[in-house]
Design a protein around this motif. Structure first.
Motif, PDB file in Angstrom:
ATOM      1  N   ASP A 122       9.268  -1.469  14.992  1.00  0.00           N
ATOM      2  CA  ASP A 122       7.943  -1.527  14.391  1.00  0.00           C
ATOM      3  C   ASP A 122       7.296  -0.149  14.457  1.00  0.00           C
ATOM      4  N   LEU A 123       7.019   0.415  13.281  1.00  0.00           N
ATOM      5  CA  LEU A 123       6.311   1.679  13.178  1.00  0.00           C
ATOM      6  C   LEU A 123       4.863   1.375  12.847  1.00  0.00           C
ATOM      7  N   THR A 124       3.963   1.853  13.692  1.00  0.00           N
ATOM      8  CA  THR A 124       2.528   1.675  13.452  1.00  0.00           C
ATOM      9  C   THR A 124       1.918   3.037  13.189  1.00  0.00           C
ATOM     10  N   MET A 125       1.263   3.121  12.026  1.00  0.00           N
ATOM     11  CA  MET A 125       0.635   4.370  11.604  1.00  0.00           C
ATOM     12  C   MET A 125      -0.551   4.007  10.736  1.00  0.00           C
ATOM     13  N   THR A 129       1.339  -1.722  10.570  1.00  0.00           N
ATOM     14  CA  THR A 129       2.643  -1.841  11.225  1.00  0.00           C
ATOM     15  C   THR A 129       3.661  -2.364  10.228  1.00  0.00           C
ATOM     16  N   LYS A 130       4.782  -1.655  10.123  1.00  0.00           N
ATOM     17  CA  LYS A 130       5.886  -2.047   9.244  1.00  0.00           C
ATOM     18  C   LYS A 130       7.192  -1.888  10.010  1.00  0.00           C
ATOM     19  N   LEU A 161       7.790   4.899   3.040  1.00  0.00           N
ATOM     20  CA  LEU A 161       6.882   5.031   1.903  1.00  0.00           C
ATOM     21  C   LEU A 161       5.470   5.215   2.439  1.00  0.00           C
ATOM     22  N   ARG A 162       4.814   6.287   2.019  1.00  0.00           N
ATOM     23  CA  ARG A 162       3.436   6.539   2.449  1.00  0.00           C
ATOM     24  C   ARG A 162       2.537   5.374   2.097  1.00  0.00           C
ATOM     25  N   SER A 163       2.745   4.819   0.905  1.00  0.00           N
ATOM     26  CA  SER A 163       1.871   3.743   0.434  1.00  0.00           C
ATOM     27  C   SER A 163       1.955   2.497   1.316  1.00  0.00           C
ATOM     28  N   ASP A 164       3.075   2.286   2.025  1.00  0.00           N
ATOM     29  CA  ASP A 164       3.188   1.156   2.949  1.00  0.00           C
ATOM     30  C   ASP A 164       2.182   1.257   4.080  1.00  0.00           C
ATOM     31  N   PHE A 165       1.708   2.468   4.354  1.00  0.00           N
ATOM     32  CA  PHE A 165       0.790   2.704   5.466  1.00  0.00           C
ATOM     33  C   PHE A 165      -0.595   3.126   4.970  1.00  0.00           C
ATOM     34  N   ASP A 166      -0.923   2.754   3.737  1.00  0.00           N
ATOM     35  CA  ASP A 166      -2.210   3.095   3.125  1.00  0.00           C
ATOM     36  C   ASP A 166      -2.465   4.605   3.109  1.00  0.00           C
ATOM     37  N   PHE A 173       2.917  11.665  -8.011  1.00  0.00           N
ATOM     38  CA  PHE A 173       3.003  13.112  -8.233  1.00  0.00           C
ATOM     39  C   PHE A 173       3.437  13.842  -6.956  1.00  0.00           C
ATOM     40  N   VAL A 174       2.823  13.451  -5.851  1.00  0.00           N
ATOM     41  CA  VAL A 174       3.326  13.848  -4.537  1.00  0.00           C
ATOM     42  C   VAL A 174       4.128  12.650  -4.068  1.00  0.00           C
ATOM     43  N   SER A 175       5.403  12.855  -3.745  1.00  0.00           N
ATOM     44  CA  SER A 175       6.308  11.714  -3.545  1.00  0.00           C
ATOM     45  C   SER A 175       5.773  10.716  -2.531  1.00  0.00           C
ATOM     46  N   ASP A 176       5.956   9.442  -2.883  1.00  0.00           N
ATOM     47  CA  ASP A 176       5.617   8.371  -1.962  1.00  0.00           C
ATOM     48  C   ASP A 176       6.620   8.338  -0.813  1.00  0.00           C
ATOM     49  N   GLU A 177       7.869   8.688  -1.123  1.00  0.00           N
ATOM     50  CA  GLU A 177       8.912   8.705  -0.098  1.00  0.00           C
ATOM     51  C   GLU A 177       8.765   9.921   0.809  1.00  0.00           C
TER      52      GLU A 177
END
Length: 190
Positions: A122-125, A129-130, A161-166, A173-177
């Protein structure tokens, strides 16, 4: 009397099974969490986290019985450009306070080779948490030549994915990955 002997044997067996994992503490001076992402298709931007803490319960005989926990302050992020770091700490991204942490707690380890494993955790950022999977490699275990005690070194990689952590502002344009590379050393606890 037989049930008492059986209970004692079960307790002894359980103790032996858990005794194999030994506690190792991360050496923050020789451990890094690096990240990179694509910027508008023109370049790859790099950064790192430092100053983190953690421990590994390492079972060398049965690595799948091991575990890891790590925490690092969001504000320990370093990208090489103060204005970028200030933007990352703004409300556009982390809105970070001094107490905000990034944490990882393993939930399972699947051994994939002689020195490799997939570590799920579990990564929490950013208060999200994902579950993520790290592709990990044991580099070396042995006595440290200067410290004179057991030491272990590991490398791991993953992509989040940045978007997974809001944190997905400006995607795609700036990679989500975001590619993450981890290299740690850990010393056996006293």
């Amino acid at each position: 009397m037989k049930s008492l002997a059986l209970a004692a044997a079960l307790v002894a067996t359980a103790s032996m099974a858990t005794a194999a994992a030994e506690k190792y503490v991360l050496d923050a001076s020789h451990s890094q969490v690096l990240f990179s992402y694509n910027h508008l298709g023109f370049s790859t931007t790099y950064g790192m986290f430092s100053g983190f803490e953690g421990e590994i319960m390492f079972d060398q005989e049965d690595p799948s019985a091991s575990s890891v926990t790590v925490s690092m302050p969001v504000k320990s992020m370093f990208t090489g450009w103060e204005k970028r770091e200030a933007h990352f700490m703004s409300d556009d991204f982390f809105g970070a306070e001094d107490s905000d942490m990034v944490t990882f707690t393993s939930t399972g380890i699947e051994v994939t080779g002689e020195n490799t494993a997939k570590i799920t955790g579990d990564l929490t950022m950013n208060d999200v948490t994902k579950s993520v999977v790290l592709d990990a490699k044991l580099n070396q275990v042995g006595d440290h030549p200067q410290a004179g005690k057991p030491w272990a070194g590991f490398d791991a990689t993953t992509t989040i994915l940045r978007s997974d952590f809001d944190l997905g502002l400006f995607a795609p344009f700036v990679s989500d990955e975001v590619a993450v590379t981890i290299s740690i050393e850990a010393m056996k606890a006293d």
